[in-house]
Design an enzyme around this catalytic site. Structure first.
Site, PDB file in Angstrom:
ATOM      1  CD  GLU A   1      20.828 -23.307  40.801  1.00 35.64           C
ATOM      2  OE1 GLU A   1      20.136 -24.252  40.372  1.00 35.64           O
ATOM      3  OE2 GLU A   1      21.387 -22.500  40.048  1.00 35.64           O
TER       4      GLU A   1
ATOM      5  CE1 TYR B   1      22.174 -28.114  38.519  1.00 41.44           C
ATOM      6  CE2 TYR B   1      20.622 -27.464  40.243  1.00 41.44           C
ATOM      7  CZ  TYR B   1      21.334 -27.176  39.092  1.00 41.44           C
ATOM      8  OH  TYR B   1      21.223 -25.936  38.530  1.00 41.44           O
TER       9      TYR B   1
ATOM     10  CG  ASP C   1      20.324 -27.251  34.501  1.00 40.95           C
ATOM     11  OD1 ASP C   1      20.897 -27.559  33.424  1.00 40.95           O
ATOM     12  OD2 ASP C   1      19.850 -26.114  34.703  1.00 40.95           O
TER      13      ASP C   1
END
Ligand code: SF4
Length: 355
Positions: free
Chosen positions: A45, A128, A146
């Site tokens: 990520e 996030y 996202d």
């Protein structure tokens, strides 16, 4: 947070799509697993922020081979990690990666916290990433938004406000469709739908599992969502980079200050990057202007004039740096703009040698 998705049909259809069409990615567990290695999810990520899957895959493979778990990464030398990250861009991510790995190793016994809140408290982990790791690695219900998800949600609800002002509404809408169960699969399914079906320019509505629920599909132009704000032109800056080469096959490299753009990375000595930078070379020599390299950063574009000179073996440029062997230049981990500058200097040298 809703206990049940307010739109259960959306989640049901999307998860059915994911069960059949999930992209196979090296950091992913198969659909339905409801958990994955938190280290690998977190690493992927962080790498994927502002970066394409295709660019990330080889870096992810090299990182996980060299540092297979968070304890191994926590023990990495700063310079090794920065060099391994070279070319992936947004170098603050690499510094944060190391800080986070060290915090997990030191303060959490090498085990990632398993809640969004606990993850959020780690250095460099934003909202996030915390949501993505909580959902994908630990199966927690978390709202993961996202850029792909933003686009899909803006279209599903035909949100007419442009980004970034639309973000709170998009997040609330994403929350309203996130199911309690399989939240990680749901997040990845939304990402996949955005990457493969509901693409930025040409959404393939004809094969989309959410067509019936999509307000943008009902309009003449689904691709018009999310609404686009007028683009501001990026400021333009100039700089000078200095290729100082010794006859014994070494070039002078410096390390950029830890704080700031490309912080901690090896680089050619260069001027400040501004409208009219100082063009005074760091050492007296017979300088040749080799090329002008252009590079676009997030907040500005740069024209870097690359100058090349050969110097004597007793040359001692000011400031801290090191004479780096040219035959190991690949291992210096130069960020892209300086790698291009190096290539330009070497090319100019070989052309000059032929003439
Ligand atoms: Fe995107 Fe079209 Fe699907 Fe709507 S129907 S989510 S616009 S691909």
């Amino acid at each position: 947070m809703p206990v049940e998705s307010a739109h259960p049909e959306i989640a049901r259809k999307l998860l059915a799509f994911y069960d059949v069409h999930a992209r196979t990615l090296p950091w992913r567990a198969p659909p339905g697993a409801n958990a994955a290695d938190p280290y690998r999810v977190w690493l992927s990520e962080v790498m994927l922020q502002q970066t394409t899957v295709a660019a990330v895959v080889p870096y992810y493979a090299r990182f996980t081979e060299r540092w297979p778990n968070v304890a191994a990464l926590a023990g990495a030398q700063d310079a090794d990690l920065m060099a391994a990250w070279a070319g992936l861009g947004y170098y603050a991510r690499a510094r944060n990666l190391l800080a986070c790995a060290r915090a997990v190793a030191k303060d959490h016994g090498g085990v990632f916290p398993d809640t969004e809140q606990g993850l959020r408290a780690l250095p460099g982990v934003g909202a996030y990433t915390a949501a993505a790791v909580a959902a994908i690695a630990f199966g927690r219900r978390a709202v993961v938004v996202d850029a792909n998800v933003e686009r899909v949600v803006a279209r599903l609800f035909a949100i007419s406000t442009s980004l970034p002002a639309a973000r709170p509404e998009i997040r609330a809408r994403a929350d309203s469709i996130t199911p309690d169960a399989r939240a990680g699969d749901f997040a990845q399914a939304m990402m996949d739908l955005g990457a493969t079906v509901c693409t930025a320019r040409n959404p393939a509505c004809g094969i989309c599992p959410l067509r019936e629920h999509c307000d943008a599909f009902a309009t003449a132009d689904p691709a018009a969502f999310p609404a686009k704000a007028a683009k501001k032109a990026k400021p333009h800056r100039h700089g000078h980079g200095w290729w100082i080469e010794r006859a014994d096959g070494h070039v002078w490299l410096v390390r950029r200050p830890d704080k700031g753009l490309l912080g901690g990375m090896r680089a050619l000595p260069s001027s400040a990057w501004e409208a009219e930078p100082d063009a005074t070379p760091p050492v007296e020599a017979d300088w040749t202007r080799a090329a002008v390299v252009t590079h676009v950063f997030t907040h500005f574009s740069l024209e870097l004039a690359v100058h090349r000179a050969g110097v004597e073996s007793d040359c001692n440029p000011p400031g801290s740096g090191e004479w780096w062997p040219l035959d190991r230049l690949d291992e210096a981990g130069l960020p892209t703009v300086f790698r291009r500058a190096a290539d330009a200097a070497l090319k100019e040298k070989s052309v000059n040698a032929r003439d």
